[in-house]
Each structure stands twice: as structure tokens, then as C-alpha cells.
Enzyme design. Structure first.
Site, short mmCIF file in Angstrom:
data_model
loop_
_atom_site.label_atom_id
_atom_site.label_comp_id
_atom_site.label_asym_id
_atom_site.label_seq_id
_atom_site.Cartn_x
_atom_site.Cartn_y
_atom_site.Cartn_z
N GLY A 21 45.01 75.86 -31.19
CA GLY A 21 45.39 76.46 -32.46
C GLY A 21 46.69 77.24 -32.34
O GLY A 21 47.55 77.19 -33.22
N ARG A 25 50.02 78.83 -26.94
CA ARG A 25 49.17 78.19 -25.93
C ARG A 25 49.66 76.77 -25.66
O ARG A 25 49.56 76.28 -24.53
CB ARG A 25 47.71 78.18 -26.39
CG ARG A 25 46.74 77.77 -25.28
CD ARG A 25 45.30 77.87 -25.74
NE ARG A 25 44.96 79.25 -26.06
CZ ARG A 25 44.08 79.61 -26.99
NH1 ARG A 25 43.45 78.68 -27.70
NH2 ARG A 25 43.82 80.87 -27.20
N ARG A 44 58.06 75.42 -38.64
CA ARG A 44 57.11 76.51 -38.84
C ARG A 44 56.66 77.14 -37.51
O ARG A 44 55.59 77.74 -37.43
CB ARG A 44 55.88 76.05 -39.64
CG ARG A 44 56.21 75.58 -41.05
CD ARG A 44 55.00 75.00 -41.74
NE ARG A 44 55.32 74.56 -43.09
CZ ARG A 44 55.02 75.23 -44.21
NH1 ARG A 44 54.40 76.39 -44.12
NH2 ARG A 44 55.35 74.75 -45.39
N ARG A 88 40.94 68.96 -29.12
CA ARG A 88 41.16 70.35 -29.49
C ARG A 88 40.77 71.25 -28.32
O ARG A 88 39.69 71.08 -27.72
CB ARG A 88 40.33 70.68 -30.72
CG ARG A 88 40.25 72.18 -30.98
CD ARG A 88 39.94 72.54 -32.41
NE ARG A 88 39.38 73.88 -32.53
CZ ARG A 88 39.98 75.01 -32.19
NH1 ARG A 88 41.20 74.99 -31.70
NH2 ARG A 88 39.38 76.18 -32.34
N SER A 91 39.40 78.66 -28.61
CA SER A 91 38.42 79.69 -28.33
C SER A 91 37.30 79.63 -29.35
O SER A 91 37.46 79.05 -30.44
CB SER A 91 39.07 81.08 -28.35
OG SER A 91 39.65 81.32 -29.62
N ASP A 204 34.38 85.41 -27.01
CA ASP A 204 33.62 86.60 -27.37
C ASP A 204 32.19 86.20 -27.71
O ASP A 204 31.93 85.03 -28.02
CB ASP A 204 34.25 87.33 -28.56
CG ASP A 204 34.30 86.46 -29.80
OD1 ASP A 204 33.45 86.66 -30.69
OD2 ASP A 204 35.18 85.58 -29.89
N ARG A 217 43.10 85.34 -23.96
CA ARG A 217 42.89 84.18 -24.83
C ARG A 217 44.09 83.23 -24.76
O ARG A 217 43.93 82.02 -24.81
CB ARG A 217 42.69 84.62 -26.29
CG ARG A 217 41.39 85.34 -26.56
CD ARG A 217 41.38 85.87 -27.97
NE ARG A 217 40.21 86.70 -28.24
CZ ARG A 217 39.36 86.49 -29.23
NH1 ARG A 217 39.54 85.49 -30.05
NH2 ARG A 217 38.34 87.29 -29.41
#
Length: 237
Positions: A21, A25, A44, A88, A91, A204, A217
């Protein structure tokens, strides 16, 4: 051949791609795992790269948060750029006490509290599932490395902040965790006849309150990245 969201030309994106996402990353994966990585998209600031992992040509690109965002990017990757394997990497929040922070989750299926499948005009509720081929390979890779993992159903929620503890109802149905994108990815892949899989690191626990930091993360999910890259490489000529 660019799209409104991707400046890549046809041929710049590999047939197998990892989809975090967070675009940072994506950059981390490209810089730490891919050789000869070249950036193909900055529109973007949704960074995308193509390089080589153990001699196999693989891409990685950010998708943003939520089903609408990954729905756009995955649709264009599949239909405009010919991507065949979409993994994908993200997290998720555990909603089962035995599923611990740091564990890997392979999403065999994805439920949703959204309405992404409405577009298909189906006379019922669509069950969005992963590619068995990708799933089986990812499970093998995690098992060979003795990484702690779970396989099961997840919730792709449209809501990050909620007024009521709806996660408890989903937990009673045996779901392992909550994330925000896999349902749309699985729908797009199934409709197009290509492969998709969601692999997550538990960041989490909604049950216990334990959580990783933002920095952890972004850069600390290397076990998940390794499993995803090995899986992608296995389906890349």
C-alpha cells in the site's frame, strides 16, 4: 502508453508484481531486494519499479489505501500492462488472540464490509478468494524458512476508524485479521483470469493492543517481502 495513474510504457512492468500500500515500502523493496531496479512511475508519488530478483524480472508498486485505490491500480496493471501475478504485501490488524504481532498471514479469502462487487451485477454475495497456486507456493516458502504464519480468511474493511466494535462479530466467524484492499484485488484478478494473493505482516493486535511503530511497518517486514518475492519468482519465466 500511459494511464491517468501510471506513466509506464508497455513492457516496463513485469508480469509478476508486488503491491504494498505504501509507495515508500515499494521503494524499500526495490532498493534492498531488486537488482538493476528502474522507476517506471511517479504519478501521484505512487512509486513503481522493475528490476531483477535472483535473475527473475519482477516489479513492485504502491497502491494506496482501500479497495477503490487498489482497484484502480490493479485494474490498469492487469488490463493495460499485462500483469499476470499480483501479490499484495501489507500490514493487518489481528482479531484473534493466538495471531501475534509479527506473524505472517496468507489470505485464502477476503470478506468485505464494502460494495466493490456490486459492479458485477451478481445475484448474491461474491466470495473473493486467492489464487491457490500462489497461496500454496507462499505457504511452502514460509514453512521452509520457519516463519510463523497463518492461512485463512481476512476482512477488507472500508473503515479504519469505527464507531462500534464490529471486529468482534467478524472474529466470531473465524476471520484472522483486518486490512483494507484484498477483496478488490481478488475480484479484479478473478474477473480477468489472472492470479492474486495477499500476504500480510500483523502490525497490531486489536485484541491485546500491541502494535509496531510506523518505522517498523515501513521497513521491518522483510520476512513477508522475502516470501512474496520467492513466490513471484516461481511464477516468472
Amino acid at each position: 502508453m500511459a494511464t491517468p495513474h501510471n506513466q509506464a510504457e508497455r513492457g516496463q512492468i513485469a508480469e509478476s508484481i508486488l503491491l504494498p500500500g505504501d509507495p515508500l515500502r515499494a521503494r524499500f523493496i526495490a532498493e534492498h531486494f531488486l537488482e538493476e531496479a528502474q522507476c517506471f512511475n511517479q504519478v501521484r508519488n505512487m512509486l513503481g519499479y522493475t528490476g531483477f530478483y535472483k535473475g527473475k524480472r519482477i516489479s513492485v508498486m504502491g497502491t494506496g489505501m482501500g479497495c477503490p485505490s487498489i482497484g484502480i491500480y490493479s485494474h490498469e496493471l492487469i488490463h493495460e500492462y499485462g500483469v499476470k501475478n499480483l501479490i499484495r504485501v501489507g500490514s493487518c490488524g489481528s482479531i484473534q488472540e493466538p495471531v501475534k504481532v509479527g506473524d505472517l498471514i496468507m489470505a485464502m479469502g477476503a470478506c468485505t464490509d464494502g460494495n466493490y462487487a456490486h459492479q458485477y451485477g451478481l445475484p448474491g454475495t461474491y466470495s473473493a478468494t486467492a489464487s491457490y497456486e500462489l497461496l500454496a507456493r507462499a505457504v511452502k516458502e514460509a514453512g521452509d524458512r520457519k516463519f510463523p504464519y497463518e492461512v485463512g480468511n481476512v476482512l477488507s474493511s472500508d473503515l479504519f476508524y469505527t464507531e462500534t466494535p464490529e471486529w468482534k462479530q467478524w472474529a466470531r466467524m473465524g476471520l484472522l485479521s483486518i486490512e483494507m484492499e484484498s477483496y478488490a484485488l481478488y475480484c479484479n484478478a478473478s474477473r480477468a483470469g489472472v492470479r492474486a494473493l495477499g500476504i500480510f505482516t500483523v502490525s497490531d493486535s486489536i485484541v491485546t493492543g500491541e502494535a509496531l511503530s510506523a518505522a517498523e511497518r515501513q521497513t521491518g517486514f522483510t520476512s513477508m517481502m522475502e516470501v512474496a518475492l520467492e513466490t513471484a519468482a516461481a511464477f516468472t519465466d
